[in-house]
Design a protein around this motif. Sequence first.
Motif, PDB file in Angstrom:
ATOM      1  N   LYS A 155      13.576  12.948  -8.491  1.00  0.00           N
ATOM      2  CA  LYS A 155      13.555  14.087  -7.573  1.00  0.00           C
ATOM      3  C   LYS A 155      12.164  14.264  -6.982  1.00  0.00           C
ATOM      4  O   LYS A 155      12.012  14.490  -5.774  1.00  0.00           O
ATOM      5  N   MET A 156      11.147  14.159  -7.824  1.00  0.00           N
ATOM      6  CA  MET A 156       9.772  14.295  -7.335  1.00  0.00           C
ATOM      7  C   MET A 156       9.445  13.176  -6.343  1.00  0.00           C
ATOM      8  O   MET A 156       8.824  13.425  -5.301  1.00  0.00           O
ATOM      9  N   CYS A 207       0.837  -1.208   0.000  1.00  0.00           N
ATOM     10  CA  CYS A 207       0.000   0.000   0.000  1.00  0.00           C
ATOM     11  C   CYS A 207       0.869   1.253   0.000  1.00  0.00           C
ATOM     12  O   CYS A 207       0.607   2.203  -0.756  1.00  0.00           O
ATOM     13  N   ASP A 208       1.907   1.263   0.824  1.00  0.00           N
ATOM     14  CA  ASP A 208       2.791   2.424   0.917  1.00  0.00           C
ATOM     15  C   ASP A 208       3.510   2.694  -0.401  1.00  0.00           C
ATOM     16  O   ASP A 208       3.646   3.836  -0.823  1.00  0.00           O
ATOM     17  N   GLU A 211       6.354  13.565   2.067  1.00  0.00           N
ATOM     18  CA  GLU A 211       5.780  14.866   2.458  1.00  0.00           C
ATOM     19  C   GLU A 211       4.378  15.056   1.879  1.00  0.00           C
ATOM     20  O   GLU A 211       3.689  16.003   2.229  1.00  0.00           O
ATOM     21  N   TRP A 212       3.944  14.208   0.969  1.00  0.00           N
ATOM     22  CA  TRP A 212       2.654  14.364   0.318  1.00  0.00           C
ATOM     23  C   TRP A 212       1.565  13.979   1.259  1.00  0.00           C
ATOM     24  O   TRP A 212       0.453  14.120   1.160  1.00  0.00           O
TER      25      TRP A 212
END
Length: 171
Positions: A163-164, A84-85, A170-171
Motif C-alpha cells: 500500500k505504501m 534509478c526509478d 507522489e513522493w
Amino acid sequence: MKRSGAAGKRTEVDADAGSLADDVFDKVVIKGPLSDMWRLTLWANCYCEPIFAAMAQEYDVGRDEFNVLSCLASYGSMVAKNICDVTGRPKNSISRAVNSLIARKMIRRKTNAHDRRESLLMLNDSGRRLYEKVLPVAVDRQTLMLRVLNAQERAMLDGILDKMMSTRHEW
C-alpha cells in the motif's frame, strides 16, 4: 562513575553508556516526532548494510552493482533510468555501477539506434551467475530480520508495504 583498566570487563561507565543509549533510543526512535522515519531507517540500515558489506567483501559487488544486477535479473533488459526509478538511487551511482559491471563483462550495453543518448542494458551469463551467488546473502538476511513475524503478521506487513509503495509516484 568507576572505570576499570582491565580489558574485557564491563565498567559502570559502559553500563551508563548503554543506559543512555537506550534512553536516547526511546526518546528519539520510539517516542520522537519522527519515530516512523527513525524506525524505518534503523531497520533498513540494519537490514541492508550487513548485506552490502558481505557482498563487497566476498564477491566484490557494491550496493549499486547489486541493484543493477537485481533489476536486470528480475525484469530483463532495461535502460539505466529505469533502474534509478525503481531503486531510488542517483543517476551517477547507477552509472558508475553500470560502467563497472560492463568492464567486468557482467552486463553489456546496446545503444538505441533512434536515440544514441539511451542504451539498453542486458545481463550476460557471467552476470547472472554472479547475481545467483550474491542473492542468498540478501535472502538470508531478509529471513533473519523477518523471522520474528508469524505468517499473519508477515502477510500484514506485505500488505502495508504494498500500500505504501503504491503511492511512490507522489513522493
